[in-house]
Design a protein around this motif. Structure first.
Motif, mmCIF file in Angstrom:
data_model
loop_
_atom_site.group_PDB
_atom_site.id
_atom_site.type_symbol
_atom_site.label_atom_id
_atom_site.label_comp_id
_atom_site.label_asym_id
_atom_site.label_seq_id
_atom_site.Cartn_x
_atom_site.Cartn_y
_atom_site.Cartn_z
ATOM 1 N N GLY A 1 43.351 42.249 41.193
ATOM 2 C CA GLY A 1 42.976 42.591 39.822
ATOM 3 C C GLY A 1 43.985 42.106 38.825
ATOM 4 O O GLY A 1 43.847 42.303 37.624
ATOM 5 N N ASN A 2 45.011 41.439 39.304
ATOM 6 C CA ASN A 2 46.029 40.902 38.409
ATOM 7 C C ASN A 2 46.098 39.381 38.545
ATOM 8 O O ASN A 2 45.480 38.789 39.427
ATOM 9 C CB ASN A 2 47.406 41.465 38.765
ATOM 10 C CG ASN A 2 47.600 42.833 38.148
ATOM 11 O OD1 ASN A 2 47.163 43.055 37.023
ATOM 12 N ND2 ASN A 2 48.209 43.735 38.905
ATOM 13 N N GLY A 3 46.850 38.755 37.686
ATOM 14 C CA GLY A 3 47.104 37.319 37.827
ATOM 15 C C GLY A 3 45.958 36.450 37.394
ATOM 16 O O GLY A 3 45.856 35.300 37.796
ATOM 17 N N TRP A 4 45.052 36.967 36.593
ATOM 18 C CA TRP A 4 43.945 36.147 36.103
ATOM 19 C C TRP A 4 44.465 34.975 35.267
ATOM 20 O O TRP A 4 43.923 33.888 35.332
ATOM 21 C CB TRP A 4 42.974 36.983 35.270
ATOM 22 C CG TRP A 4 42.142 37.895 36.116
ATOM 23 C CD1 TRP A 4 42.269 39.236 36.230
ATOM 24 C CD2 TRP A 4 41.086 37.497 36.991
ATOM 25 N NE1 TRP A 4 41.351 39.743 37.124
ATOM 26 C CE2 TRP A 4 40.603 38.680 37.602
ATOM 27 C CE3 TRP A 4 40.507 36.287 37.340
ATOM 28 C CZ2 TRP A 4 39.559 38.683 38.534
ATOM 29 C CZ3 TRP A 4 39.472 36.292 38.261
ATOM 30 C CH2 TRP A 4 39.001 37.470 38.853
ATOM 31 N N ASN A 5 45.492 35.254 34.506
ATOM 32 C CA ASN A 5 46.062 34.193 33.680
ATOM 33 C C ASN A 5 46.512 33.016 34.529
ATOM 34 O O ASN A 5 46.174 31.876 34.263
ATOM 35 C CB ASN A 5 47.259 34.720 32.889
ATOM 36 C CG ASN A 5 46.800 35.403 31.615
ATOM 37 O OD1 ASN A 5 45.633 35.270 31.252
ATOM 38 N ND2 ASN A 5 47.696 36.120 30.975
#
Lengths: 428, 529
Positions: free
Chosen positions: A112-116
């Protein structure tokens, strides 16, 4: 004396005559196929072939694969696996660097993290494509009117300069300020396009010469202004401009991390508007008529001289927006040689997109993807950036050639009288 | 050299440019090939010179059949050609141009300039071709450049020299000098084939004359047997009688009034020389003349395409002198240009777009700067039917249509808006009989609707069939305005400029009210001479 002119009586389609002559060699057949085949098919084949050429270059230039070649007789399996893994890594890196990394996306989905991080590559591709779309569209409109605008570099600088002045010189809330900055960018480029336009109309000066020369004028004007108040960053001895405030910066589309900004959307909008303009507007029709047959346009009451002023002004305005888009989108200040090769790459993407604004959009994205992917490739493997430039060149060459060939065929078939048509761009 | 062309036939698509053409030129002969533009002279020469392959027929040199694959072949057989547009390198010297492609070399491939100079000087003395071998070609006047071209052929030992429209670019003095050279070439036993459409020159220089028209040889004669009037009549033809069904004209108010009009051509020479002419509503005035006597320039001046030096153009009383083409068009001038492919159509664009080329920005085809493509298409389809244009779709590029249908597209466009004056230049050139008849009928219909019609044609048949009165132009002047019942011989004489010398021969019709410049003083048009 061998430069014989065809008889003026020869009608346009001398198919019957031509077919009656001796059989043509295979490469002429191939050429004819390229000329006549569907544009999308040709472009796709060009991309595939460009990547194929890239693959060959990787195989023959990478030390690992070269060593593997040496063992191809004794250990063919090993050699081939080295070659394929090198190629796989290389094209994987091109993809990862320009679109997204599957592993990063997987990571983002699971945590759910690191989309950027996952979407940074495609964001960067869109960022690089933005100025190309603006400038490529501008150049394409010129080309389809028979005007060769080679002054992209100068017009881009003019647009960026105007946007910078309005950026730091005017204090407004973000929405009106940004609108002003965008308009200033267009106006700056328009002025830079108007100059060769009016010179062409009034004196017959050839736009290719004038626009090329104006590139140097604007490059040097920029250098001068960068060390002169009020443009120069106060307290700096370097040739760097003031930074534009937040209210003059194009907002990021997906929050802070990804650099893709509203400039990309404006570029798409401008390309769509340009497409409408060339297809549906009366002025666009007039441009096309004058681009195809200026004397018929004149006979039908059109003013070719006015058209060349208008088309160079419009073309310049669009290229000026390219300068605005990098200034307000990612850079926020000017430095010497601003814009780099964007002004010239615009010509390339215009060819790649066959002078159609929608084609320019796809051409720009492809060009940008190869550039960002190529940088990643260079960083992660030992394959130099030059490789992707070769791939770009091969693709452009193959896409642009049919247009050129068609132009030459049309020339032949139209006979002597039409040679004027071809040379008009270089003559008066 | 004895050169014979036997039964040369060459077709381009449907157009037969050369139809069983026979031509023979003997040694020491100056042979003139006379014919209007488009008569097939250039194609014949291209066949002879190996640039175009004939469909059938034979070329014989001294009785031997030969085949030329390219100009080099022809050169090797001793045939040299001086093109209308010189093929010289401007930044090279005269000597360099002459030996280009044929360079005398010393050992190690060095250019033997001395030998080149010697040869050039020798030849130029022999034939009075006065040029400085060291001068740069770009610094030379046109006449001297032509001498360089001739020398180029002579250095290659040409026994036969083809001159394509050699006097088109020359002043009268240069022409006289050229004629001297031609005579000295002939007296040295060389043959000269002289291509032209100028009658006086033919009579001055030719030993024998061959006249071509519409791809065929229509006459062979000598200057002793024929005068200018005969040649003019042969050139413009008398074999086809064109009949146009029309009632007598009911001429109304003057629509087009030219007063003392002067216009220059591309080279800055006077093309239209103090012409006054009136065309009234409901009448067709045909402007006759051998091509190149100012008709084209006159039509262009009326339609705003050419600058008027002095004098005036009035349309229904309003001054439109030096109006822009658009202004003239909007004021009600329709223009069917002489060269439809160059000036009338955008070949790569669709039939529908070409049909609105001059009204694309007007309602109903456009609104607020946006084109209404559905209306353009619908309007195009309606015109295909109305004007019997044979095209499979209005979206087809107009280049896919035959010449006749292309011309119908131009005519349909021009007649589809309200017009006061129709200017049609060579409106039926290159068309088949059916299309000719159709175009003629539409023009008469336009007249009957009350428009003034000015037809420029070098086809005498067309002029006589279509015109309610015939104005004949010669050297930029209108030598007379006559009724279409005038004899061909009389008009032929006028086309050759003869009427200028004997104004009594020019009848001025009372009904048409067309004042002429140098005819009898019948109207307002003949003020100061």
């Amino acid at each position: 004396m061998t430069t014989a002119t065809a008889p003026p009586e020869e009608p346009l389609s001398g198919e019957a005559n031509r077919a009656a002559q001796e059989p043509r060699p295979w490469w002429l057949g191939a050429l004819r196929w390229m000329v006549e085949a569907n544009v999308a098919v040709v472009t796709f084949c060009a991309i595939v072939f460009g990547l194929f050429v890239g693959a060959i270059l990787i195989v023959v230039t990478t030390p690992a694969t070269l060593t593997a070649w040496g063992h191809i007789a004794s250990a063919p399996g090993h050699s081939l696996s080295v070659i394929f893994s090198t190629l796989g890594n290389a094209f994987g890196a091109l993809f990862t660097g320009s679109i997204f990394s599957p592993s990063a996306v997987g990571h983002a989905i699971s945590t759910g993290n690191g989309w950027n991080t996952a979407f940074t590559p495609i964001s960067e591709t869109m960022v690089s494509a933005t100025p190309l779309i603006f400038a490529g569209t501008g150049v394409a409109i010129g080309f389809s009117t028979g005007v060769f605008n080679i002054g992209g570099q100068g017009q881009l600088i003019a647009g960026a300069l105007a946007a910078t002045y309005v950026g730091f010189g005017v204090h407004l809330p973000i929405v009106p300020h940004l609108i002003l900055v965008v308009l200033a960018g267009a106006a700056g480029g328009a002025v830079a396009g108007f100059i060769p336009g009016i010179l062409k109309a009034r004196t017959g000066a050839h736009e290719v010469i004038v626009t090329i020369m104006l590139n140097y004028v604007f490059l040097n004007l920029l250098d001068y202004l960068l060390v002169t108040p009020p443009l120069q960053q106060p307290g700096q001895s370097n040739a760097i401009s003031r930074t534009v405030p937040a209210s003059a910066r194009l907002p990021h589309l997906f929050g802070g991390g990804l650099r893709v900004n509203a400039g990309f959307l404006i570029a798409l909008g401008v390309a769509a508007a340009a497409s409408w303009f060339m297809k549906r507007s009366t002025l666009g029709f007039e441009f096309k008529v004058i681009g195809s047959n200026p004397s018929a346009g004149r006979t039908a009451g059109m003013d070719a001289r006015l058209a060349s002023v208008l088309v160079l002004t419009i073309s310049g305005a669009l290229v000026g927006l390219a300068g605005m888009s990098t200034l307000s989108g990612t850079d926020f200040f000017l430095s010497s040689g601003y814009g780099g090769n964007n002004g010239f790459n615009a010509i390339t993407v215009a060819l790649l997109g066959r002078n159609k604004p929608i084609g320019v959009v796809f051409g720009s994205l492809l060009f940008a993807a190869l550039s960002t992917g190529g940088r990643y490739l260079q960083a992660t493997t030992n394959i130099p950036l030059d490789l992707t430039q070769v791939i770009q060149a091969v693709i452009v060459f193959l896409v642009a050639t049919p247009a050129l060939v068609r132009e030459i065929f049309r020339l032949r078939e139209a006979g002597a009288g039409k040679i004027l048509l071809f040379t008009k761009g270089w003559g008066s | 050299m004895n050169l014979e062309l036997v039964g040369i036939t060459k077709a381009f698509g449907q157009l037969v440019a050369n139809d069983r053409v026979d031509l023979s030129v003997g040694a020491g002969e100056v042979h003139c090939l006379l014919g209007e533009n488009g008569a097939g002279k250039t194609t014949l020469m291209n066949v002879l010179f190996g640039m175009v392959r004939a469909d059938s027929g034979e070329i014989r040199v001294d009785g031997q059949p030969v085949r030329f694959a390219d100009p080099g072949d022809a050169l090797r057989k001793g045939i040299g050609m001086v093109h209308q547009h010189f093929m010289l390198v401007p930044v090279f010297s005269v000597a360099e141009n002459i030996v280009l492609g044929f360079e005398p070399v010393r050992r190690f491939g060095f250019l033997d300039r001395r030998r080149a100079h010697k040869e050039i000087r020798h030849l130029s003395e022999q034939f009075g071709l006065d040029v400085d071998p060291d001068a740069l070609v770009e610094d030379l006047p046109v006449g001297a450049q032509q001498r360089v071209e001739i020398l180029k052929a002579l250095v290659r030992d040409a026994r036969m020299l083809i001159l394509d429209e050699p006097t088109a670019v020359l002043t009268p003095q240069e022409t006289e000098a050229l004629f001297k050279i031609i005579r000295s070439l002939a007296s040295s036993g060389r043959s000269v084939l002289f291509i032209t459409h100028k009658l006086k020159e033919v009579l001055a220089i030719a030993d024998r004359i061959t006249v071509m028209r519409q791809g065929r040889v229509v006459g062979r004669t000598t200057p002793a047997e024929s005068g200018e009037a005969d040649l003019a009549a042969m050139m413009v033809g008398r074999d086809v009688e064109l009949v146009v069904a029309k009632t007598p004209a009911e001429a109304g108010d003057p629509v087009l009034e030219l007063h003392d009009l002067c216009v220059r051509d591309e080279r800055g020479l006077t093309a239209v020389d103090h012409v006054s002419l009136t065309v009234r509503a409901g009448e067709i005035v045909a402007l006759a003349g051998v091509q190149g006597n100012g008709q084209t320039e006159l039509a262009e001046a009326v339609t705003g395409l050419r600058h008027v030096e002095s004098g005036s153009v009035r349309l229904s009383g309003k001054d439109i002198t030096n109006a822009t083409p658009r202004h003239a068009l909007r004021a009600g001038v329709a223009n069917v240009p002489e060269d439809r492919q160059a000036d009338g159509l955008v070949l790569s664009m669709s039939v529908a777009d070409n049909l609105v080329l001059d009204v694309y920005d007007q309602p109903p085809y456009a609104k607020l700067g946006a084109r209404d493509l559905a209306r353009v298409r619908a309007g195009g389809e309606a015109k295909l039917k109305e004007f019997d244009i044979r095209a499979s779709s209005v979206e087809d590029p107009v280049s896919s249509l035959s010449g006749g249908n292309q011309q119908k597209v131009v005519v349909a466009r021009e007649l589809s808006r309200p017009i006061k004056l129709l200017v049609a230049s060579q409106p039926t050139r290159g068309l088949d009989v059916g299309s000719i008849e159709y175009v003629h009928r539409r023009m008469v219909a336009e007249r009957d609707r009350g428009a003034a019609v000015l037809v420029v044609s070098s086809e005498l048949d067309e002029v006589l069939a279509l015109g309610d009165s015939v104005a004949v132009m010669y050297r930029g002047r209108i030598v007379g305005v006559v009724p279409p019942t005038t004899s061909r011989e009389q008009i032929g004489l006028m086309m050759a400029g003869a009427a200028e010398a004997q104004p009594a021969a020019v009848a001025v019709p009372s009904g048409s009210g067309v004042p002429s410049r140098s005819g009898a003083p019948s109207g307002s048009g003949s003020e100061e001479q």
